[in-house]
Design a protein around this motif. Structure first.
Motif, PDB file in Angstrom:
ATOM      1  N   LEU A 125       0.824  -1.201   0.000  1.00 52.34           N
ATOM      2  CA  LEU A 125       0.000   0.000   0.000  1.00 52.34           C
ATOM      3  C   LEU A 125       0.862   1.256   0.000  1.00 52.34           C
ATOM      4  O   LEU A 125       2.061   1.205  -0.236  1.00 52.34           O
ATOM      5  CB  LEU A 125      -0.964  -0.038   1.182  1.00 52.34           C
ATOM      6  CG  LEU A 125      -2.065  -1.089   1.005  1.00 52.34           C
ATOM      7  CD1 LEU A 125      -2.729  -1.364   2.332  1.00 52.34           C
ATOM      8  CD2 LEU A 125      -3.089  -0.648   0.007  1.00 52.34           C
ATOM      9  N   ARG A 126       0.241   2.375   0.336  1.00 49.91           N
ATOM     10  CA  ARG A 126       0.866   3.646   0.002  1.00 49.91           C
ATOM     11  C   ARG A 126       2.220   3.854   0.642  1.00 49.91           C
ATOM     12  O   ARG A 126       3.120   4.419   0.026  1.00 49.91           O
ATOM     13  CB  ARG A 126      -0.069   4.802   0.383  1.00 49.91           C
ATOM     14  CG  ARG A 126      -0.242   5.028   1.870  1.00 49.91           C
ATOM     15  CD  ARG A 126      -1.100   6.259   2.139  1.00 49.91           C
ATOM     16  NE  ARG A 126      -1.098   6.588   3.533  1.00 49.91           N
ATOM     17  CZ  ARG A 126      -1.830   5.990   4.437  1.00 49.91           C
ATOM     18  NH1 ARG A 126      -2.628   5.003   4.097  1.00 49.91           N
ATOM     19  NH2 ARG A 126      -1.772   6.338   5.705  1.00 49.91           N
ATOM     20  N   GLN A 127       2.437   3.418   1.889  1.00 48.94           N
ATOM     21  CA  GLN A 127       3.705   3.718   2.540  1.00 48.94           C
ATOM     22  C   GLN A 127       4.858   2.960   1.901  1.00 48.94           C
ATOM     23  O   GLN A 127       5.911   3.523   1.625  1.00 48.94           O
ATOM     24  CB  GLN A 127       3.611   3.386   4.034  1.00 48.94           C
ATOM     25  CG  GLN A 127       2.584   4.219   4.786  1.00 48.94           C
ATOM     26  CD  GLN A 127       2.919   5.685   4.752  1.00 48.94           C
ATOM     27  OE1 GLN A 127       4.073   6.060   4.570  1.00 48.94           O
ATOM     28  NE2 GLN A 127       1.928   6.534   4.928  1.00 48.94           N
ATOM     29  N   ASN A 153      -6.899   0.019   4.127  1.00 51.51           N
ATOM     30  CA  ASN A 153      -7.283  -0.587   5.410  1.00 51.51           C
ATOM     31  C   ASN A 153      -8.069   0.410   6.255  1.00 51.51           C
ATOM     32  O   ASN A 153      -7.625   1.525   6.464  1.00 51.51           O
ATOM     33  CB  ASN A 153      -6.008  -0.996   6.163  1.00 51.51           C
ATOM     34  CG  ASN A 153      -6.303  -1.828   7.384  1.00 51.51           C
ATOM     35  OD1 ASN A 153      -7.393  -1.801   7.930  1.00 51.51           O
ATOM     36  ND2 ASN A 153      -5.312  -2.583   7.805  1.00 51.51           N
ATOM     37  N   GLY A 154      -9.244  -0.001   6.706  1.00 51.03           N
ATOM     38  CA  GLY A 154     -10.085   0.904   7.485  1.00 51.03           C
ATOM     39  C   GLY A 154      -9.583   1.134   8.883  1.00 51.03           C
ATOM     40  O   GLY A 154      -9.549   2.254   9.361  1.00 51.03           O
ATOM     41  N   MET A 155      -9.217   0.112   9.606  1.00 51.11           N
ATOM     42  CA  MET A 155      -8.792   0.220  10.997  1.00 51.11           C
ATOM     43  C   MET A 155      -9.839   0.973  11.816  1.00 51.11           C
ATOM     44  O   MET A 155      -9.526   1.740  12.712  1.00 51.11           O
ATOM     45  CB  MET A 155      -7.442   0.935  11.110  1.00 51.11           C
ATOM     46  CG  MET A 155      -6.271   0.154  10.562  1.00 51.11           C
ATOM     47  SD  MET A 155      -5.898  -1.298  11.541  1.00 51.11           S
ATOM     48  CE  MET A 155      -5.187  -0.513  12.978  1.00 51.11           C
ATOM     49  N   LEU A 166       0.093   3.830  13.036  1.00 48.43           N
ATOM     50  CA  LEU A 166      -0.284   2.452  13.319  1.00 48.43           C
ATOM     51  C   LEU A 166      -1.020   1.833  12.139  1.00 48.43           C
ATOM     52  O   LEU A 166      -0.838   0.655  11.823  1.00 48.43           O
ATOM     53  CB  LEU A 166      -1.155   2.398  14.576  1.00 48.43           C
ATOM     54  CG  LEU A 166      -0.466   2.819  15.879  1.00 48.43           C
ATOM     55  CD1 LEU A 166      -1.461   2.847  17.028  1.00 48.43           C
ATOM     56  CD2 LEU A 166       0.696   1.885  16.210  1.00 48.43           C
ATOM     57  N   ALA A 167      -1.856   2.634  11.473  1.00 50.20           N
ATOM     58  CA  ALA A 167      -2.555   2.131  10.293  1.00 50.20           C
ATOM     59  C   ALA A 167      -1.580   1.821   9.170  1.00 50.20           C
ATOM     60  O   ALA A 167      -1.688   0.796   8.490  1.00 50.20           O
ATOM     61  CB  ALA A 167      -3.595   3.156   9.827  1.00 50.20           C
ATOM     62  N   SER A 168      -0.576   2.695   8.988  1.00 51.74           N
ATOM     63  CA  SER A 168       0.425   2.464   7.954  1.00 51.74           C
ATOM     64  C   SER A 168       1.236   1.203   8.252  1.00 51.74           C
ATOM     65  O   SER A 168       1.532   0.408   7.351  1.00 51.74           O
ATOM     66  CB  SER A 168       1.369   3.672   7.856  1.00 51.74           C
ATOM     67  OG  SER A 168       0.660   4.831   7.486  1.00 51.74           O
ATOM     68  N   ALA A 169       1.599   1.018   9.520  1.00 50.49           N
ATOM     69  CA  ALA A 169       2.346  -0.178   9.900  1.00 50.49           C
ATOM     70  C   ALA A 169       1.513  -1.432   9.672  1.00 50.49           C
ATOM     71  O   ALA A 169       2.020  -2.474   9.246  1.00 50.49           O
ATOM     72  CB  ALA A 169       2.768  -0.084  11.360  1.00 50.49           C
ATOM     73  N   SER A 170       0.218  -1.327   9.939  1.00 46.57           N
ATOM     74  CA  SER A 170      -0.672  -2.465   9.705  1.00 46.57           C
ATOM     75  C   SER A 170      -0.725  -2.820   8.229  1.00 46.57           C
ATOM     76  O   SER A 170      -0.761  -3.993   7.856  1.00 46.57           O
ATOM     77  CB  SER A 170      -2.075  -2.137  10.234  1.00 46.57           C
ATOM     78  OG  SER A 170      -2.977  -3.188   9.970  1.00 46.57           O
ATOM     79  N   ALA A 219       5.293  -0.342  19.631  1.00 47.34           N
ATOM     80  CA  ALA A 219       3.883  -0.077  19.347  1.00 47.34           C
ATOM     81  C   ALA A 219       3.425  -0.751  18.056  1.00 47.34           C
ATOM     82  O   ALA A 219       2.320  -1.293  17.983  1.00 47.34           O
ATOM     83  CB  ALA A 219       3.634   1.431  19.270  1.00 47.34           C
ATOM     84  N   THR A 220       4.275  -0.726  17.030  1.00 43.22           N
ATOM     85  CA  THR A 220       3.885  -1.296  15.738  1.00 43.22           C
ATOM     86  C   THR A 220       4.015  -2.813  15.704  1.00 43.22           C
ATOM     87  O   THR A 220       3.301  -3.481  14.946  1.00 43.22           O
ATOM     88  CB  THR A 220       4.726  -0.694  14.602  1.00 43.22           C
ATOM     89  OG1 THR A 220       6.125  -0.884  14.880  1.00 43.22           O
ATOM     90  CG2 THR A 220       4.452   0.792  14.448  1.00 43.22           C
ATOM     91  N   LEU A 221       4.900  -3.376  16.522  1.00 45.25           N
ATOM     92  CA  LEU A 221       5.146  -4.823  16.487  1.00 45.25           C
ATOM     93  C   LEU A 221       4.392  -5.599  17.552  1.00 45.25           C
ATOM     94  O   LEU A 221       4.271  -6.824  17.448  1.00 45.25           O
ATOM     95  CB  LEU A 221       6.646  -5.097  16.651  1.00 45.25           C
ATOM     96  CG  LEU A 221       7.541  -4.722  15.470  1.00 45.25           C
ATOM     97  CD1 LEU A 221       9.010  -4.839  15.869  1.00 45.25           C
ATOM     98  CD2 LEU A 221       7.250  -5.618  14.267  1.00 45.25           C
TER      99      LEU A 221
END
Length: 440
Positions: free
Chosen positions: A16-18, A44-46, A118-122, A164-166
Motif C-alpha cells: 500500500l501507500r507507505q 485498510n479501514g482500521m 499504526l494504520a500504515s504499519a498495519s 507499538a507497531t510490532l
C-alpha cells in the motif's frame, strides 16, 4: 521479477501507500507491481467501531494445525542476511526513517503512537510476520532471524514506536507457532483481513525481581470445564486498544501456561501506566478478575517447553530492538562528534570521545551477533535458550551503557528533549526489565 510478497515473506504483502513510496522499490525494480497493488487493494479501514464490536467465536478447524516450514539449512555457519532479508531490512529502515523518526518525540510525549502511523504499519503486514502462508499470513518459512531483522530496523527509527507497531504481531505469531487447528481458525482471520485486530502478549507482573517462571497470575479449573483467571499484568503495550490478550498464568498443578483472553468476555480492566521508557507503546496495567475461559483458551497444552520457548523468543525480540536503538545512537553520534567544535577542534579528536564512540560500535556489533546467532539456532530447530540468555545479558548491560554514553557525549544537550539521545537512553533501559510484549 517476483513481487515483494513472493520474495520477502510477504512484508510487502499489501503493497500500500507507505511501502510504495519507499525509494527501495525503485532500486529493486518493483515500482510497477507496487503501484498496481496500490491501485487494486482497498485501503485498510482500521475503524474503531468495527473492532470494538468484534467477538471471537470458537471455530472448528481442519483438525491439523498449519505450521510454517523450518528454515532451509545453509550448511555453513553464516549469519549474513540473504537477498530477501536484505531487501526487507532496507525497506523497513526507510519506513522507520520516513515515518517513525519524525513523530517519535511527539509520540513519547503523548504516550501513544499516532493512529495514522499504526494504520500504515498495519498495511505493511507486520501482524502476519509469523502466520503461515496457508492461513493467509506472510511466513513461508519459520524465521526468527527475519523477525529480529524487522524489529531491529524499526527500532532504528524509534524503539518505543517499534514496540507499538510490532506488539500486535506477538499473538498471531504465537498462534502460528503453537496454536491448534481450532485456535488458528478462530483467531487468525482477525489478523489476516483488512481490519487487523489489536492484541498483546502480557507476561510482566507489577512486582520487583519478576521471574516469568514464577507467576502470581493464577488460572484454576472452573466448575463445569474451562478455567478461571485472576491476576494483574503490567506494562502491557497498547492494552487499552487490545481485543485479545495472550496471558501468562500459573495453571493449577501444571505450571506456567499461556491463555488466549478476549477482552469482550468481561472481567478485564485496563489502567494507563506510562513508564520511564517505551512511552509511545501506550503501556498499561491489565487486571483479570475472575475471567472465565473455555478449554480452548489454553495455548500449547500447558507444555513447559512451549512456555519456555515463548519467553526466550520474546527476549530475543527485545534484544533486536535494543540493537536497533543502539545503532541509531551510534549513527547519530559519529557525525555529531565530528562536527561539534570545542577549543578550536572537533571533539572527536579527543581520545576519550573517540574511544567511547569506538566502544559503542564494538558493543553494538557484539549485541547484534549474539542476537542473530540465537535466532538462527531457533530457526534451525536447535536449542537456543543459552544463546538467547547470552544475547539478553549483552543487550541489557551494554544497551544501558550505550544510552548513557550517548547522553554524556552530548553534554548538556544530551539531557534535553531537543536531542533524541535522552529518549534512547530511557528506552534502552527497558530491555533489562521488560518481559513479553514482543515475539519473534
Amino acid at each position: 521479477m517476483t513481487t515483494v510478497a513472493e520474495r520477502s515473506m510477504g512484508i510487502g504483502l499489501k503493497a500500500l501507500r507507505q511501502i510504495a513510496a519507499l525509494e527501495v522499490i525503485d532500486r529493486v525494480g518493483l515500482r510497477g507491481p507496487a503501484e498496481r497493488a496500490l491501485y487494486s487493494v482497498t485501503k485498510n479501514g482500521m475503524g474503531a467501531a468495527a473492532s470494538a464490536g468484534r467477538t471471537f467465536t470458537i471455530v472448528r478447524g481442519s483438525g491439523k494445525p498449519e505450521r510454517a516450514r523450518p528454515a532451509s539449512p545453509k550448511g555453513v555457519f553464516d549469519l549474513t542476511p540473504d537477498e530477501d532479508q536484505q531487501m526487507i531490512v532496507e525497506a523497513m529502515k526507510e519506513f522507520a526513517a520516513a515515518e517513525l523518526r519524525p513523530v517519535a518525540l511527539a509520540a513519547d510525549t503523548a504516550c501513544a503512537a499516532p493512529a495514522e502511523l499504526l494504520a500504515s504499519a498495519s498495511e505493511l503486514g507486520l501482524a502476519t510476520l509469523g502466520v503461515p502462508e496457508e492461513l493467509g499470513g506472510s511466513a513461508a518459512e519459520r524465521s526468527a532471524v527475519t523477525g529480529v531483522l524487522v524489529a531491529e530496523a524499526l527500532a532504528h527509527g524509534d524503539l518505543g514506536l517499534a514496540v507499538a507497531t510490532l506488539a500486535t504481531s506477538a499473538v498471531p505469531t504465537a498462534l502460528g507457532l503453537w496454536g491448534d487447528a481450532d485456535q488458528q481458525a478462530t483467531y487468525l482471520p482477525a489478523f489476516t483481513g483488512d481490519e487487523v485486530a489489536v492484541s498483546a502478549l502480557a507476561i510482566l507482573e507489577p512486582r520487583p525481581l519478576f521471574d516469568p517462571f514464577v507467576l502470581e497470575t493464577k488460572a484454576r479449573p472452573a466448575d463445569g470445564g474451562g478455567y478461571v483467571l485472576d491476576g494483574v499484568k503490567s506494562l502491557v503495550a497498547r492494552a487499552a486498544d487490545a481485543e485479545l490478550f495472550l496471558v501468562a498464568a500459573e495453571l493449577q498443578d501444571r505450571g506456567p501456561a499461556l491463555f488466549l483472553v478476549p477482552t469482550s468476555g468481561g472481567g478485564v480492566s485496563v489502567t494507563a501506566e506510562p513508564a520511564m521508557g517505551v512511552r509511545a507503546a501506550a503501556t498499561a496495567t491489565v487486571a483479570f478478575d475472575g475471567v472465565v475461559l473455555p478449554e480452548a483458551a489454553l495455548l500449547g497444552g500447558a507444555d513447559q517447553d512451549v512456555y519456555a520457548e515463548c519467553i526466550h523468543r520474546a527476549r530475543l525480540a527485545w534484544c533486536a530492538v535494543a540493537v536497533g536503538a543502539s545503532q541509531a545512537a551510534l549513527d547519530y553520534l559519529v557525525p555529531y562528534v565530528n562536527e561539534r567544535v570545542a577549543f578550536g577542534e572537533p571533539i572527536a579528536n579527543r581520545q576519550a570521545v573517540a574511544f567511547t564512540v569506538s566502544d559503542i560500535a564494538i558493543e553494538t556489533a557484539g549485541m547484534r551477533l549474539a542476537t542473530w546467532r540465537a535466532a538462527s539456532r531457533a530457526d534451525a530447530g536447535k536449542d537456543f535458550f543459552r544463546e538467547a540468555a547470552v544475547a539478553r545479558q549483552l543487550c541489557v548491560k551494554h544497551g544501558a551503557e550505550i544510552g548513557s554514553s550517548a547522553v554524556q557525549l552530548l553534554g548538556g544537550h544530551g539531557y534535553t528533549k531537543e536531542y533524541p539521545v535522552e529518549r534512547w537512553y530511557r528506552d534502552l533501559r527497558t530491555a533489562g526489565v521488560y518481559e513479553g510484549a514482543l515475539l519473534v
